[in-house]
Design a protein around this motif. Structure first.
Motif, PDB file in Angstrom:
ATOM      1  N   MET A   1       0.854  -1.200   0.000  1.00 12.24           N
ATOM      2  CA  MET A   1       0.000   0.000   0.000  1.00 12.24           C
ATOM      3  C   MET A   1       0.887   1.247   0.000  1.00 12.24           C
ATOM      4  SD  MET A   1      -2.830   1.104   2.864  1.00 12.24           S
ATOM      5  CE  MET A   1      -3.755   2.628   2.712  1.00 12.24           C
ATOM      6  N   ALA A   4      -0.418   7.613   1.774  1.00 13.05           N
ATOM      7  CA  ALA A   4      -1.156   8.781   1.302  1.00 13.05           C
ATOM      8  C   ALA A   4      -0.266  10.015   1.418  1.00 13.05           C
ATOM      9  CB  ALA A   4      -2.422   8.960   2.130  1.00 13.05           C
ATOM     10  N   LEU A   9      -6.335  12.313   2.255  1.00 13.85           N
ATOM     11  CA  LEU A   9      -6.194  10.981   1.672  1.00 13.85           C
ATOM     12  C   LEU A   9      -5.823   9.940   2.726  1.00 13.85           C
ATOM     13  CD1 LEU A   9      -4.352  11.877  -1.667  1.00 13.85           C
ATOM     14  CD2 LEU A   9      -6.763  11.227  -1.370  1.00 13.85           C
ATOM     15  N   ARG A  12      -9.042   8.995   4.469  1.00 15.65           N
ATOM     16  CA  ARG A  12      -9.845   8.164   3.570  1.00 15.65           C
ATOM     17  C   ARG A  12      -9.282   6.738   3.474  1.00 15.65           C
ATOM     18  NH1 ARG A  12     -14.887   9.343   1.814  1.00 15.65           N
ATOM     19  NH2 ARG A  12     -14.416   7.958   0.063  1.00 15.65           N
ATOM     20  N   ALA A  13      -7.952   6.614   3.517  1.00  5.54           N
ATOM     21  CA  ALA A  13      -7.327   5.295   3.377  1.00  5.54           C
ATOM     22  C   ALA A  13      -7.412   4.472   4.659  1.00  5.54           C
ATOM     23  CB  ALA A  13      -5.865   5.464   2.964  1.00  5.54           C
ATOM     24  N   GLU A 375       1.295   4.895   6.805  1.00  3.73           N
ATOM     25  CA  GLU A 375       0.105   5.469   6.177  1.00  3.73           C
ATOM     26  C   GLU A 375      -0.431   6.660   6.958  1.00  3.73           C
ATOM     27  OE1 GLU A 375       0.384   2.303   7.009  1.00  3.73           O
ATOM     28  OE2 GLU A 375       0.561   1.225   5.080  1.00  3.73           O
TER      29      GLU A 375
END
Length: 442
Positions: A1, A4, A9, A12-13, A375
């Motif tokens: 992955m 972001a 983002l 959202r992820a 992330e």
């Protein structure tokens, strides 16, 4: 992955939308499995949704993971009565019993613990404990230090039972705290030199109680251990509260630091006591986000302040889990001034440069957001974060209720609930039902 590149983002992820089922808590419970301390926050002291979700998480931690203590941002002696209720072996009759267990919460803000969600939780906990041996029963304890005089009285009452001569000496030492029994009046007079302070006597009393602990525990059994611990913590409170109220009118010590350091020491003492009692010592904390998040991630750190979450994380490392709760708008139970009546206030929509607005802008509504791993890196960016305590002043919203923070450094995870409801006090004043309505956009 791929990580972001913007906070939007990243949310959202990472966000996991809530379905209002027990599965909402699966990810958090997985994070909690190896932890000794799980600190559950709140963005206000008057939001029903926060109380309900903290209670449900705590029930899972108690039933499924062996946590055996709940520590709340409440005064020690007031909460001890509640602790006795949840561990009692007597017959439970009706909600009136639970209401009575909360009767000692009479200091402003009364609604913070005398509310329907807290009553429901202690009723559940008493039923849970009823099926267990005394040493296995989960307790509820207070972390705060505002009860200087009540705690002094409790020490004397304990000594009257176990050592009458020491009780008389304790009365003499505590008499220096002032017969008026107004802690701020005492603190001011001691700080400006209008009276001799009581620090020497209250410290001597604490040291005496510690020194005599083995003698007082010569009677075997949990009852003696519980009584001694309750009394010793009250003596600790008298020492810390005396310094706290005296420092309110001085320039050398930060009273915020004194208070949160006291909370930390109490939490550590509580964990040791629960292990001594035969339990796990694993503890869930309920307090405001400003206490349970890591203070090093907030602008207050630049003023030399620390907090409970920082101290726990520094000492316990990966054994601590810090969880925040946020909201974008809704209603809250709060006052307009200190010692004022509780009101049913409308929470203004969050400012545009805040984390709350960022969360709202995703359109995800209600979600769980883990903040560990690469992330979450964009969520280390400093944005505004809202904190509503027992007073809400929308006319000075930015100055009174926002501070800069790096949320991914402050918490391990957060729950965001876009619109929330006010907690309902047990003692509902008539005007509380006159809910402030949201302003309509022009």
């Amino acid at each position: 992955m791929h990580p972001a590149t913007t906070p939007f983002l990243a949310v959202r992820a990472l966000a996991q939308r809530l379905a209002d089922t027990d599965s909402d808590y699966d990810a958090l419970l997985d994070m909690a499995r190896s932890r000794e301390f799980v600190l559950l926050g709140e963005a206000t002291h008057g939001t029903q949704d926060f109380y309900r979700r903290r209670a449900r998480i705590t029930q899972h931690l108690i039933s499924g993971q062996g946590f055996d203590a709940v520590a709340i941002e409440g005064d020690w002696p007031d909460t001890w009565r509640l602790n006795q209720f949840v561990q009692s072996e007597g017959a439970y009759r009706d909600e009136g019993d639970a209401d009575a267990a909360l009767d000692d919460f009479r200091r402003f803000p009364v609604w913070m613990w005398r509310n329907r969600e807290m009553r429901d939780f202690i009723i559940w906990l008493r039923a849970h404990n009823a099926e267990r041996r005394p040493e296995e029963r989960v307790g509820v304890y207070g972390l705060d230090l505002y009860s200087m005089y009540q705690s002094a009285d409790a020490v004397v009452r304990y000594l009257e039972r176990v050592d009458p001569a020491q009780a008389e000496l304790a009365r003499e030492r505590y008499a220096a705290l002032d017969h008026v029994r107004e802690p701020q009046a005492y603190g001011y007079a001691a700080a400006v030199g209008a009276r001799r302070d009581a620090r020497e006597g209250v410290v001597a009393q604490l040291l005496q109680l510690r020194a005599d602990a083995l003698l007082h525990l010569s009677q075997d059994g949990l009852a003696a251990l519980d009584a001694q611990f309750f009394a010793q913590q009250n003596a600790e409170i008298v020492v810390d509260a005396e310094q706290y109220y005296r420092s309110m009118f001085g320039r050398r010590l930060n009273t915020w630091n004194l208070r949160d350091a006291h909370m930390y020491r109490t939490l550590c003492a509580l964990a040791r006591y629960r292990r001594q009692r035969g339990g796990s010592g694993r503890t869930v904390v309920w307090a405001h986000n400003s206490h349970v998040g890591d203070g090093r991630a907030c602008e207050s750190h630049l003023r030399g302040e620390w907090n409970l979450g920082q101290l726990v994380r520094e000492a316990a490392g990966a054994k601590a889990l810090l969880v925040g709760f946020t909201t974008y708008t809704g209603h809250v139970s709060a006052a307009s001034r200190w010692d004022g009546d509780v009101e049913h206030k409308w929470v203004r929509p969050a400012l545009h440069d805040s984390y709350e607005y960022l969360f709202h802008s995703t359109g995800l509504d209600r979600f769980f957001l883990p903040l560990r791993g690469i992330e979450a890196e964009p969520l280390r960016e400093a944005l505004l974060e809202r904190a509503i305590g027992v007073i809400y002043l929308p006319q000075t919203e930015r100055e009174s209720h926002y501070f800069w923070a790096s949320m991914a450094n402050q918490f391990d995870a957060v729950f965001h609930l876009d619109e929330t409801s006010a907690v309902e006090p047990l003692d509902v004043p008539g005007h509380w039902h006159e809910r402030e309505e949201p302003e309509r956009a022009a």
